[in-house]
Design a protein around this motif. Sequence first.
Motif, mmCIF file in Angstrom:
data_model
loop_
_atom_site.group_PDB
_atom_site.id
_atom_site.type_symbol
_atom_site.label_atom_id
_atom_site.label_comp_id
_atom_site.label_asym_id
_atom_site.label_seq_id
_atom_site.Cartn_x
_atom_site.Cartn_y
_atom_site.Cartn_z
ATOM 1 N N ASP A 1 1.453 -5.531 -12.158
ATOM 2 C CA ASP A 1 2.197 -4.295 -12.095
ATOM 3 C C ASP A 1 2.508 -3.935 -10.640
ATOM 4 O O ASP A 1 2.187 -2.853 -10.160
ATOM 5 N N CYS B 1 4.057 1.307 -1.437
ATOM 6 C CA CYS B 1 4.939 1.310 -2.610
ATOM 7 C C CYS B 1 4.375 2.206 -3.712
ATOM 8 O O CYS B 1 3.192 2.143 -4.031
ATOM 9 N N VAL B 2 5.217 3.056 -4.282
ATOM 10 C CA VAL B 2 4.758 3.918 -5.367
ATOM 11 C C VAL B 2 5.280 3.427 -6.720
ATOM 12 O O VAL B 2 5.164 4.112 -7.731
ATOM 13 N N ARG B 3 5.879 2.275 -6.742
ATOM 14 C CA ARG B 3 6.346 1.614 -7.958
ATOM 15 C C ARG B 3 7.324 2.460 -8.774
ATOM 16 O O ARG B 3 7.188 2.595 -9.988
ATOM 17 N N CYS B 4 8.278 3.011 -8.076
ATOM 18 C CA CYS B 4 9.324 3.738 -8.785
ATOM 19 C C CYS B 4 10.405 2.786 -9.280
ATOM 20 O O CYS B 4 11.241 3.156 -10.074
ATOM 21 N N MET B 5 10.399 1.564 -8.763
ATOM 22 C CA MET B 5 11.320 0.496 -9.178
ATOM 23 C C MET B 5 12.758 0.713 -8.726
ATOM 24 O O MET B 5 13.675 0.067 -9.244
ATOM 25 N N ASP C 1 0.816 -1.215 0.000
ATOM 26 C CA ASP C 1 0.000 0.000 0.000
ATOM 27 C C ASP C 1 0.848 1.263 0.000
ATOM 28 O O ASP C 1 0.384 2.341 -0.318
ATOM 29 N N LEU D 1 11.485 -7.764 -7.241
ATOM 30 C CA LEU D 1 11.045 -8.118 -8.579
ATOM 31 C C LEU D 1 9.802 -7.366 -8.997
ATOM 32 O O LEU D 1 9.038 -6.889 -8.165
#
Lengths: 149, 618, 258
Positions: A108, A86-90, A84, A102
Amino acid sequence: MKQRLYVKPELCTGCRTCELACSFTNTVDGKPRRSRIYPLPAGYPDMYVPVVCLHCDDPACAKSCLVDAITRNEETGGMELDQDKCVRCMACIAACPFGCALLDTQYDQVVKCDLCGGDPVCARFCPTKALECRPAVLTTRKKLAGSSS
Amino acid sequence: MRIENAGQLEQYRRECQARLDKQTRRLLVCCGPGCLANGSQAVSDAFKKVLRNRKIKGFKVEALKETGCHGFCEQGPLVVIEPEGIFYTRVKPAHAEKILEETIAKNKVIDKLLFRDHNNGQPITCYRDIPFYSRQQRIALRNIGQINQCDIDEYIATGGYSGMAKALTQMTPKQVIDEVTASGLRGRGGGGFPAGRKWKTAASAEDTPHYVICNGDEGDPGAFMDRAIMEGDPHSVIEGMIIAAYAVGAHEGYIYVREEYPLAVVNLQKAIEQATEYGLLGENIIGTDFTLELNISRGGGAFVCGESSALMRSVAGEVGEPRAKYVRSVLKGLYDKPTVLNNVESYACVPAIIDKGGKWFASIGTKKSTGTKAFSLVGKVRNTGLIEVPMGTTLREIIYDIGGGIQNDRPFKAVQTGGPSGGCLPEAKLDLPVDFDTLTEAGSMMGSGGMIVLDDQTCVVDLAKYFLAFLVDESCGKCVPCREGLHQLYGMAVAVSEGRATEETLEKMERLSEVVAVGSLCGLGKSGPNPFLSTVKYFRDEYLAHINDKKCPAGVCRELIRFEVIEDKCDGCMACVAACASNAITGQKKEPHVIDQELCNKCGACRTVCRRDAILVL
Amino acid sequence: MISMTINGKVVKAEKGEMLLKVTRREGIDIPALCHHDAVEPFGGCRLCMVEITKADWDGWKNYVTACLYPAEDGLIIQTHSAKVNELRKGVLDLLAARCPNSPEIRELAAEYGVPQTTLEEVPDADNCIMCGLCTRVCERLGFKAISTVGRGHSKQVAPPLNEAPPDCVGCISCAQVCPTNVIPYKDINGKRTIWEKQFELIACKECGKHTITTDFADALCERRAIPRDYFDVCDDCRRKELSLKMGSIVAWSREGTS
Ligand SMILES: Cc1cc2nc3c(=O)[nH]c(=O)nc-3n(C[C@H](O)[C@H](O)[C@H](O)COP(=O)(O)O)c2cc1C
Ligand code: SF4
Ligand code: SF4
Ligand code: SF4
Ligand code: SF4
Ligand code: FES
């Protein structure tokens, strides 16, 4: 009690049971490609290494996460990713020196091993005990340094 | 000079008083916002010029004072001669010499400049005899118009800072809070929250430091009470804040002044400097160990910055947007620390309360709304201006006795109170006593004290449209119900005013109003539908006339009206022809004219200029 | 631990944690478009509104946003009462008028009984609902590259001066958190474009796979003291690298023992 997932490549047969167990437990449709653990060929005949997050003492993933979505679960010792937050900036995927954070492309989502909350299924199902989860023996740098002096 | 204790302050007060007493004649030129706009600075300069060149017996230049708003703005520029209270209206620079020579030197009243009673046309010499003033009671505005705008000595002479001295030297913080609680003082900024209770909560908050803030953002269109106080009597606000800070244990405070009030900033700054120099502010106030530093914070330039959480963010240098608060700002306010925020007028009442006692204050007004309240009375009322009346005064008294009734003797239609968050009350509600709870019950609210009087030529749909447009403009845009809802409401109000709406539109508006009122984050959105809801409640017929008959009964909504010349009345003077910017009026001299409906843009200019009432709105 | 009643069920919670967190834990579906755990609660979309009351409130009810109302003992909460649903429906109607083309909004609105907005659609509307998540997340990341400008109905998200934002590092977090997916970005031929600014993507030294932007990596190294060469190789190759390394250690130890 802090756990450690001990990996013994010499016992791994490359059967990929861990991969299946992980993906069945942690993903919706159980596709092995979305497991958090990968038994990979180790460059020698019949030798495999189940590559999985090492829950490092000084984890690059957590450091690289600017929103602090990856934190240590003090109970299990595992580095857990808060979906919740995580902003998925990788960043973590790029930063982990072992490639153990990963991207789950189907959803996504950024995923990583969380020690299944203290009882890793991969270890439970590993037929050869190449994976074993037990309380961590404290062999931190300090201790090593102490014993060598 | 530093005043080191309460005794010294009292002694100095006597000196100042004596100095004032020597001025047997005082000439007060109103330099409040209204009079300034009408050229009162030039009037004052004219007096100075005359005095430079000529000696007037028994009159010293010091006795010429530029005061804050005297209240009766409609008659400005105003000049008052004390102690008689001779009241000159609409004074021009050219009158200066005559006033000095006749009235000051020879005691002769200049008839021509006196105020004339609306009813019998008789001149009234002393302002205290004019109903506009005689019905008022001034606490918050006590010094405004009486003393030089920011002369600390004059403020002290009238008893200024003695309330503070009393609090700091003779009372414990708890006693101060008890006194304010006993006074029943409720916030003058709109909410009407009991000040004593707010202070008590802040005082007992454990987290430190504590802050005091004064809300001088005054964004309601047409309201200028707080401005008048900040400009005309800044020391009363400062004194009130020192008392509050002492009561709640704050050592730092901010006065948040609306961006559009540069003079208020200047005067407050001057007052802070004077007070600090006298040892009445800053470190070790009047020799006690109480210290308070006051700063001025310039407003963020938006209406919503007056909302408490937005204001505090703005003071802290952030964007002035409201923050949802389920933890009250008294506990977690500025920099998340306990903070007392009060309105300018609230603070201005405090010195008087401490000085004369909470009981005294509570004896004025009504049981639940004590004291007095300042209003800016504007709109279609005869006497517009700044007034202060005891709570519980009826709307009728305010509008008819003080306000002198409706301009041009037109019928009264409604009175709008509370600014954009408030509502409209019809004639049937004229006898309501003005206090916090009664107004809210009737569907309007006290707000900060704007009062707009409407006559039959004001269209309530147009009014609702005006306030909605204001709010759409001022909404910060953070939350959906306010940002989108008010926009939609405005659109539908426009549709009503243009005759494009159906009854269903009205129902839709009412449903949406509920969503906006309940759903919005801050007070702006929560009260945003009020101008619509109150007008539709009391004037539904007028909405329906727009919707069903496609008519605007007040003759305002352009799409629904038509101007026509009444043949019999028109004498062909051609005044309207000159006034019409669209060249829509034609006709021969001394013959009835006609308006070309195609060309007419419905500005109504012709109707205004026609001396024979020959132009009709349909 | 305190206890509250949510939709008739007694629920334990930590005092002070936000109601939305509790309801999510309980598996109750409350729409919350402006909320993201990475940033402070905002209270802008108003969709997470719930009805609260207490035994001693004499039947008085309040409507508060779950995302920032702290849990307290004895609270009685209705997450989908008729009135709450009505309010949500009203807000969704407004959003559907604002963003008539957004599939996300359409779907949610339809779920609450608004298949089509009953209001006037905003002309030339884009799909931004002005929840401010992008700007808040960017600020939380420490870049503050974009912000909201203007106020009221014309409020917008924009880079400063509407030019390519100088402080943007191309991490695309803003685009990722956007509930209506309105922030466009493109990754083509090792170049990333977002906010009309172009970035170089790091290509894995081994396989050439593209990872994050060089600017982002530089910022991370500077801010979090991560060696820059950590970013030279992609995750796939890192895993391979690890298995090979471990393989050779095992092989070496076998040789040593035999
Ligand atoms: C949209 C909005 C605008 C406001 N503007 C003002 C203002 O201009 N001046 C003011 O004193 N209070 C204003 N208030 C009220 C303040 O939030 C606050 O209640 C008040 O300053 C508290 O002081 P009081 O208790 O002395 O009235 C506003 C409130 C809202 C919701
Ligand atoms: S994901 Fe990588 S960096 Fe993070 S703890 Fe696991 S192995 Fe270490
Ligand atoms: S992808 Fe998520 S977990 Fe990884 S660094 Fe970004 S925000 Fe953190
Ligand atoms: S109600 Fe209006 S002014 Fe208040 S936060 Fe919401 S959008 Fe901003
Ligand atoms: S891509 Fe740029 S604007 Fe978006 S979050 Fe990252 S730094 Fe901020
Ligand atoms: S999630 Fe609570 S208001 Fe948007």
